[in-house]
Motif scaffolding. Structure first.
Motif, PDB file in Angstrom:
ATOM      1  N   LYS A  61      -4.064  -7.397  52.447  1.00 33.92           N
ATOM      2  CA  LYS A  61      -3.680  -8.640  51.790  1.00 33.92           C
ATOM      3  C   LYS A  61      -3.372  -9.703  52.835  1.00 33.92           C
ATOM      4  CE  LYS A  61      -1.749  -6.525  47.621  1.00 33.92           C
ATOM      5  NZ  LYS A  61      -0.563  -6.432  46.740  1.00 33.92           N
ATOM      6  N   ASN A  64       0.000 -14.878  50.532  1.00 30.65           N
ATOM      7  CA  ASN A  64       1.391 -14.653  50.155  1.00 30.65           C
ATOM      8  C   ASN A  64       1.540 -14.720  48.633  1.00 30.65           C
ATOM      9  OD1 ASN A  64       1.422 -17.389  49.431  1.00 30.65           O
ATOM     10  ND2 ASN A  64       2.392 -18.027  51.329  1.00 30.65           N
ATOM     11  N   GLU A  65       2.786 -14.706  48.154  1.00 33.38           N
ATOM     12  CA  GLU A  65       3.021 -14.680  46.711  1.00 33.38           C
ATOM     13  C   GLU A  65       2.574 -15.961  46.017  1.00 33.38           C
ATOM     14  OE1 GLU A  65       7.059 -15.725  48.666  1.00 33.38           O
ATOM     15  OE2 GLU A  65       5.235 -14.588  49.108  1.00 33.38           O
ATOM     16  N   TYR A  66       2.340 -17.028  46.783  1.00 33.05           N
ATOM     17  CA  TYR A  66       1.852 -18.290  46.229  1.00 33.05           C
ATOM     18  C   TYR A  66       0.332 -18.435  46.366  1.00 33.05           C
ATOM     19  CZ  TYR A  66       6.833 -19.188  46.777  1.00 33.05           C
ATOM     20  OH  TYR A  66       8.193 -19.086  46.729  1.00 33.05           O
ATOM     21  N   LYS A  68      -1.396 -18.368  49.001  1.00 34.99           N
ATOM     22  CA  LYS A  68      -1.732 -19.146  50.187  1.00 34.99           C
ATOM     23  C   LYS A  68      -1.814 -18.218  51.394  1.00 34.99           C
ATOM     24  CE  LYS A  68      -1.774 -23.140  48.119  1.00 34.99           C
ATOM     25  NZ  LYS A  68      -3.044 -23.897  47.956  1.00 34.99           N
ATOM     26  N   GLU A  70      -1.165 -17.131  55.044  1.00 27.47           N
ATOM     27  CA  GLU A  70      -0.245 -17.366  56.139  1.00 27.47           C
ATOM     28  C   GLU A  70      -0.930 -17.002  57.453  1.00 27.47           C
ATOM     29  OE1 GLU A  70       3.265 -15.144  55.349  1.00 27.47           O
ATOM     30  OE2 GLU A  70       3.871 -16.398  53.661  1.00 27.47           O
ATOM     31  N   LYS A  73      -0.657 -13.544  58.843  1.00 30.90           N
ATOM     32  CA  LYS A  73      -1.331 -12.426  58.184  1.00 30.90           C
ATOM     33  C   LYS A  73      -2.775 -12.279  58.652  1.00 30.90           C
ATOM     34  CE  LYS A  73       1.513 -12.058  54.045  1.00 30.90           C
ATOM     35  NZ  LYS A  73       1.536 -11.927  52.575  1.00 30.90           N
TER      36      LYS A  73
END
Length: 235
Positions: A61, A64-66, A68, A70, A73
């Motif tokens: 993954k 992120n939780e939105y 978007k 990062e 990552k």
């Protein structure tokens, strides 16, 4: 240098998973590994695992939780590949992940800096953008054009035209001639033939233990033709 190949397109349903499945069939006797980043469907993981073995396919993954991307990552993904055993990887980006990769280049890390950082890790990056026909054509080409602008020639970039999405070979060939006018590195794939051959090959892709030898002769001939196309694309 490790070779890392990204399969991108911000438009969904264009044939990224079809292409990477054929690549897996092509590379199943090699030590090539596969990364599935398509968080929305993760269709590649099971299908690729059925071809090359589950130990050579990994989900990762990068959003992120939105939803978007990062920077940390995607960089950690590359760092992980740099330290892994395999010398060649194919990375299947979903549509949201593809859009965020373009955004990363536009707003966070320029292509020349990314190229240098990857070179320091011992990674040579190659990028494939899948383009489909009909209603998807304009958005697919727009994504390719925007990505090409941001890459600025820092990485090899290939347009993969899915010939099976144009509603007929004549229509597809006309579209290819138009696309060639853009001066792009263009390769073709995805024309699976007609009638029963298409059904047999599509059914094969969904099988838990796909064996091309189980298909009829016409389907096997078309399958072998598709594999030769993949040979030329990924050489």
């Amino acid at each position: 240098m490790k070779q890392v190949n990204l399969i991108l397109q911000s438009k969904g349903g264009v044939g990224k998973s079809l292409f990477i499945w054929f690549v897996a069939q092509n590379q199943k006797e090699e030590k090539t590994n596969f990364i599935d980043l398509d968080e929305s469907t993760q269709t590649s993981s099971a299908r690729l695992g059925a071809v090359v073995g589950k130990d050579r396919v990994r989900s990762f993954k990068i959003l992120n939780e939105y939803k978007k991307l990062e920077r940390e990552k995607i960089i950690s993904l590359f760092e992980g590949l740099a330290g892994a055993k395999s010398e060649k990887y194919y990375v299947d980006f979903g549509a949201p992940e593809s859009a965020e990769f373009l955004s990363l280049l536009q707003h966070d890390v320029t292509a020349d800096i990314l190229r240098q950082e990857l070179a320091d890790l011992g990674i040579a990056l190659r990028i494939f953008v899948v383009v489909a026909g009909r209603d998807a054509l304009n958005s697919c080409v727009n994504y390719y054009t925007a990505l090409s602008k941001e890459l600025s020639g820092q990485f090899p970039l290939t347009m993969l035209v899915n010939m099976g999405t144009f509603g007929g070979i004549e229509t597809a060939e006309k579209a290819v001639e138009k696309l060639k006018e853009l001066g792009v590195d263009l390769k073709q794939f995805g024309d699976l033939g007609n009638g029963g051959a298409v059904k047999e090959i599509i059914d094969l892709i969904g099988q838990p233990d796909p064996d091309p030898a189980t298909m009829g002769m016409i389907s096997r001939m078309m399958y072998k033709k598709k594999q030769k196309e993949i040979d030329q694309i990924i050489a």
